[in-house]
Write a protein that holds these residues in place. Structure first.
Motif, PDB file in Angstrom:
ATOM      1  N   GLY A  92       0.963  -1.562  -0.324  1.00  0.00           N
ATOM      2  CA  GLY A  92      -0.277   0.042  -0.382  1.00  0.00           C
ATOM      3  C   GLY A  92       0.973   1.795   0.264  1.00  0.00           C
ATOM      4  O   GLY A  92       0.150   2.316   0.120  1.00  0.00           O
ATOM      5  N   ASP A 147      -1.609   1.692  -7.138  1.00  0.00           N
ATOM      6  CA  ASP A 147      -2.834   1.844  -6.264  1.00  0.00           C
ATOM      7  C   ASP A 147      -2.799  -0.196  -5.733  1.00  0.00           C
ATOM      8  O   ASP A 147      -3.020  -0.081  -6.741  1.00  0.00           O
ATOM      9  CB  ASP A 147      -3.468   2.525  -6.668  1.00  0.00           C
ATOM     10  CG  ASP A 147      -3.701   3.886  -6.481  1.00  0.00           C
ATOM     11  OD1 ASP A 147      -3.306   4.836  -5.575  1.00  0.00           O
ATOM     12  OD2 ASP A 147      -3.927   4.530  -7.292  1.00  0.00           O
ATOM     13  N   ARG A 174      -5.685  -1.854  -4.559  1.00  0.00           N
ATOM     14  CA  ARG A 174      -7.097  -2.749  -4.472  1.00  0.00           C
ATOM     15  C   ARG A 174      -7.771  -3.534  -4.189  1.00  0.00           C
ATOM     16  O   ARG A 174      -7.254  -4.620  -5.016  1.00  0.00           O
ATOM     17  CB  ARG A 174      -7.761  -2.041  -6.225  1.00  0.00           C
ATOM     18  CG  ARG A 174      -9.526  -2.329  -6.352  1.00  0.00           C
ATOM     19  CD  ARG A 174      -9.817  -2.046  -7.600  1.00  0.00           C
ATOM     20  NE  ARG A 174      -9.284  -2.928  -8.627  1.00  0.00           N
ATOM     21  CZ  ARG A 174     -10.187  -2.382  -9.912  1.00  0.00           C
ATOM     22  NH1 ARG A 174     -10.863  -2.015 -10.391  1.00  0.00           N
ATOM     23  NH2 ARG A 174      -9.296  -3.674 -10.346  1.00  0.00           N
ATOM     24  N   TYR A 210      -8.283  -1.074   2.622  1.00  0.00           N
ATOM     25  CA  TYR A 210      -8.148  -0.799   1.254  1.00  0.00           C
ATOM     26  C   TYR A 210      -9.152  -0.797   0.654  1.00  0.00           C
ATOM     27  O   TYR A 210      -9.130  -0.081  -0.181  1.00  0.00           O
ATOM     28  CB  TYR A 210      -6.255  -2.292   0.599  1.00  0.00           C
ATOM     29  CG  TYR A 210      -5.576  -2.379   1.446  1.00  0.00           C
ATOM     30  CD1 TYR A 210      -4.408  -1.402   1.941  1.00  0.00           C
ATOM     31  CD2 TYR A 210      -4.880  -3.065   1.770  1.00  0.00           C
ATOM     32  CE1 TYR A 210      -3.026  -0.433   2.297  1.00  0.00           C
ATOM     33  CE2 TYR A 210      -2.855  -3.032   2.234  1.00  0.00           C
ATOM     34  CZ  TYR A 210      -2.405  -1.789   1.822  1.00  0.00           C
ATOM     35  OH  TYR A 210      -1.250  -1.744   2.443  1.00  0.00           O
ATOM     36  N   ASP A 242     -10.651   2.520   1.312  1.00  0.00           N
ATOM     37  CA  ASP A 242     -10.006   3.922   0.419  1.00  0.00           C
ATOM     38  C   ASP A 242      -9.796   3.941  -0.994  1.00  0.00           C
ATOM     39  O   ASP A 242      -9.800   3.469  -1.663  1.00  0.00           O
ATOM     40  CB  ASP A 242      -7.690   3.100   0.340  1.00  0.00           C
ATOM     41  CG  ASP A 242      -7.725   3.113   2.277  1.00  0.00           C
ATOM     42  OD1 ASP A 242      -8.340   3.954   3.226  1.00  0.00           O
ATOM     43  OD2 ASP A 242      -7.000   2.743   2.462  1.00  0.00           O
ATOM     44  N   GLU A 243      -9.735   5.173  -1.225  1.00  0.00           N
ATOM     45  CA  GLU A 243     -10.112   5.824  -2.337  1.00  0.00           C
ATOM     46  C   GLU A 243      -8.481   5.680  -3.469  1.00  0.00           C
ATOM     47  O   GLU A 243      -7.840   5.909  -2.515  1.00  0.00           O
ATOM     48  CB  GLU A 243     -10.699   7.611  -2.686  1.00  0.00           C
ATOM     49  CG  GLU A 243     -11.270   7.539  -2.000  1.00  0.00           C
ATOM     50  CD  GLU A 243     -12.786   6.799  -3.116  1.00  0.00           C
ATOM     51  OE1 GLU A 243     -12.484   6.880  -5.127  1.00  0.00           O
ATOM     52  OE2 GLU A 243     -13.614   7.066  -2.271  1.00  0.00           O
ATOM     53  N   ARG A 244      -8.904   5.301  -4.478  1.00  0.00           N
ATOM     54  CA  ARG A 244      -7.470   4.943  -5.791  1.00  0.00           C
ATOM     55  C   ARG A 244      -6.990   6.431  -5.492  1.00  0.00           C
ATOM     56  O   ARG A 244      -7.868   7.041  -5.917  1.00  0.00           O
ATOM     57  CB  ARG A 244      -7.500   4.049  -6.404  1.00  0.00           C
ATOM     58  CG  ARG A 244      -7.285   2.900  -6.062  1.00  0.00           C
ATOM     59  CD  ARG A 244      -7.802   1.683  -7.473  1.00  0.00           C
ATOM     60  NE  ARG A 244      -9.018   1.748  -7.682  1.00  0.00           N
ATOM     61  CZ  ARG A 244      -9.865   1.470  -8.978  1.00  0.00           C
ATOM     62  NH1 ARG A 244      -8.792   1.363  -9.977  1.00  0.00           N
ATOM     63  NH2 ARG A 244     -11.057   1.428  -9.197  1.00  0.00           N
ATOM     64  N   SER A 245      -5.606   7.137  -6.030  1.00  0.00           N
ATOM     65  CA  SER A 245      -4.856   8.034  -5.907  1.00  0.00           C
ATOM     66  C   SER A 245      -4.858   8.214  -7.861  1.00  0.00           C
ATOM     67  O   SER A 245      -4.128   9.596  -7.428  1.00  0.00           O
ATOM     68  CB  SER A 245      -3.764   8.421  -5.165  1.00  0.00           C
ATOM     69  OG  SER A 245      -3.253   7.536  -5.084  1.00  0.00           O
ATOM     70  N   LYS A 272      -2.522   6.527  -8.826  1.00  0.00           N
ATOM     71  CA  LYS A 272      -1.508   6.390  -9.855  1.00  0.00           C
ATOM     72  C   LYS A 272      -1.362   5.486 -11.081  1.00  0.00           C
ATOM     73  O   LYS A 272      -2.420   5.130 -11.586  1.00  0.00           O
ATOM     74  CB  LYS A 272      -0.075   5.280  -8.651  1.00  0.00           C
ATOM     75  CG  LYS A 272      -0.331   5.833  -7.717  1.00  0.00           C
ATOM     76  CD  LYS A 272       0.338   5.036  -6.688  1.00  0.00           C
ATOM     77  CE  LYS A 272       0.327   6.375  -5.346  1.00  0.00           C
ATOM     78  NZ  LYS A 272       0.796   5.276  -4.010  1.00  0.00           N
ATOM     79  N   THR A 327      -2.052  -0.320 -10.830  1.00  0.00           N
ATOM     80  CA  THR A 327      -2.829  -0.801  -9.887  1.00  0.00           C
ATOM     81  C   THR A 327      -2.798  -1.814  -9.850  1.00  0.00           C
ATOM     82  O   THR A 327      -2.849  -3.468 -10.497  1.00  0.00           O
ATOM     83  CB  THR A 327      -4.072  -0.676 -10.301  1.00  0.00           C
ATOM     84  OG1 THR A 327      -4.795   0.809 -11.197  1.00  0.00           O
ATOM     85  CG2 THR A 327      -5.362  -0.771  -9.986  1.00  0.00           C
TER      86      THR A 327
END
Length: 413
Positions: free
Chosen positions: A209, A215, A217, A251, A254-257, A259, A262
């Motif tokens: 993480g 990211d 997922r 995880y 969480d929202e992916r940022s 990147k 994935t």
């Protein structure tokens, strides 16, 4: 007693150390390896971005400083030296050759192009001489990694790392060059059981993480615990499980940022077929959804349902189990070595050992020099080690490895 140990990985060194510390018997150990270099999976298996783990070799160097120790690298059992030869020079032998070959998944399409065992990929990026010429098609955009142990995590992490992260490690130069051109954007790590039963350690999954360029997922429905898993966690069968589930469920929330890559960690899915595309190589993986149950021994096991899905993946890397091969950590081998040495010494005490014709270090050394004149002593290895470290220092890296036996021999000459 003179003992031959074949295999200079962690178990070989741990067994040697236990033999030196045995009470009531003086032991000389000749440690053999097929490769010129010692340390086995510490050199050829530990991920290049985990340098701290490799510091365990300092303990092995202390063992090698014992005057009753000799190292014969580049000597292969079965060709250079045979069992009859061993019996002439030693009272006993210990084999520490590990699990070098992965067990097949036994599913249709496993032999297709772009389907590989993790053993090959890990050895390739670590510069193992046997695997330096392997080819992996990193032009694919999606890869499926079958397994959720620490080896699978290593594979995913190396695939997900940016070139800037990798170029400060001791990864093989040719692997660094090819990974720099990688077009992989989607990495799927596939686990047969639930999140609570995943074999990776908590520090390993936490590190995924924190990747610079990828990211992570996790699907909420797969991170949730069913009744079987909840009961298993509540029983305390694995004290690390509650924290592991907590990390994975975070995880999932969480929202992916955004990147560039994935990494998706899946649970309760098993590959049942690798499907070829027009080029005859893997393009898709057929998955079956699993459910968990307890067998007659109370073990939590997966079983297939009648729900399937297709996963687009142009590269497949599998981590099937071979005994305890891909499980545990380096230190796990210490207990295995101790048990083996204990049994061997019990046999010795009972008079169950060979009576060699020439039980001296000098006669064994003459024999090895005759059969394998280019063998590496431990002093040779230390010289090669210094050369690798010096090459790495010039580039701001821990070392730059020699990745073929011919290069190693030429460097020492």
């Amino acid at each position: 007693m003179r003992i031959a140990v074949f295999g200079s990985g962690p178990t070989g060194f741990y067994a040697t150390d236990h033999l030196f510390k045995a009470a009531g018997v003086t032991v000389e150990v000749d440690l053999y390896d097929r490769l010129p270099t010692p340390y086995g999976l510490v050199r050829g298996g530990v991920a290049p971005d985990h340098q701290k783990i490799k510091s365990v070799t300092r303990a092995y160097e202390r063992t090698a400083q014992n005057p009753r120790f000799r190292f014969y690298g580049g000597v292969e059992f079965g060709s250079d030296i045979r069992l009859a030869d061993v019996r002439r020079h030693y009272h006993a032998v210990i084999y520490c050759v590990g699990a070098q070959v992965d067990r097949a998944m036994r599913i249709p399409g496993e032999s297709l192009g772009r389907s590989h065992a993790a053993t090959e990929f890990v050895a390739w990026y670590n510069g193992h001489p046997d695997y330096r010429d392997r080819e992996f098609d990193l032009s694919q955009e999606s890869v499926a990694v079958v397994g959720v142990g620490n080896v699978a995590v290593d594979v995913c992490r190396v695939l997900a790392r940016s070139v800037d992260e990798l170029k400060t490690t001791d990864i093989a130069d040719y692997a660094l060059e090819q990974l720099a051109e990688s077009r992989i954007r989607e990495i799927h790590m596939l686990g047969r059981r639930g999140p609570a039963q995943a074999a990776f350690s908590n520090p390993e999954i936490k590190e995924l993480g924190e990747l610079e360029g990828a990211d992570i997922r996790v699907f909420e429905e797969e991170a949730a615990l069913d009744a079987v898993s909840q009961e298993w966690v509540d029983s305390g069968a694995d004290r690390s499980a509650p924290r592991k589930v907590e990390i994975l469920q975070q995880y999932a929330a969480d929202e992916r940022s955004g990147k560039s890559r994935t990494l998706t960690v899946r649970f309760l899915v098993s590959p049942v077929e690798l499907i070829a595309g027009e080029d005859g190589a893997v393009t898709r993986v057929k998955l079956v959804k699993n459910e968990l149950y307890r067998n007659e021994r109370g073990t939590v096991r997966p079983r297939a349902t009648d729900h399937f899905e297709d996963l687009a993946a142009g590269l497949g890397i599998s981590v099937p189990l071979v005994k305890r091969g891909p499980t545990g950590v380096i230190g796990t081998n210490k207990a295995d070595a101790l048990e083996t040495v204990r049994v061997l010494l019990e046999d010795v005490a009972a008079g169950k050992h060979w009576e060699p014709e020439s039980p001296s270090a000098e006669s064994a050394e003459r024999f090895v020099a005759e059969r394998a004149p280019t063998y590496f002593s431990f002093a040779d290895w230390k010289a090669l080690d210094a050369l690798e470290v010096a090459r790495g220092k010039a580039e701001g890296r821990p070392r730059v490895k020699f990745v073929s036996v011919e290069e190693m021999q030429a460097a020492i000459r």
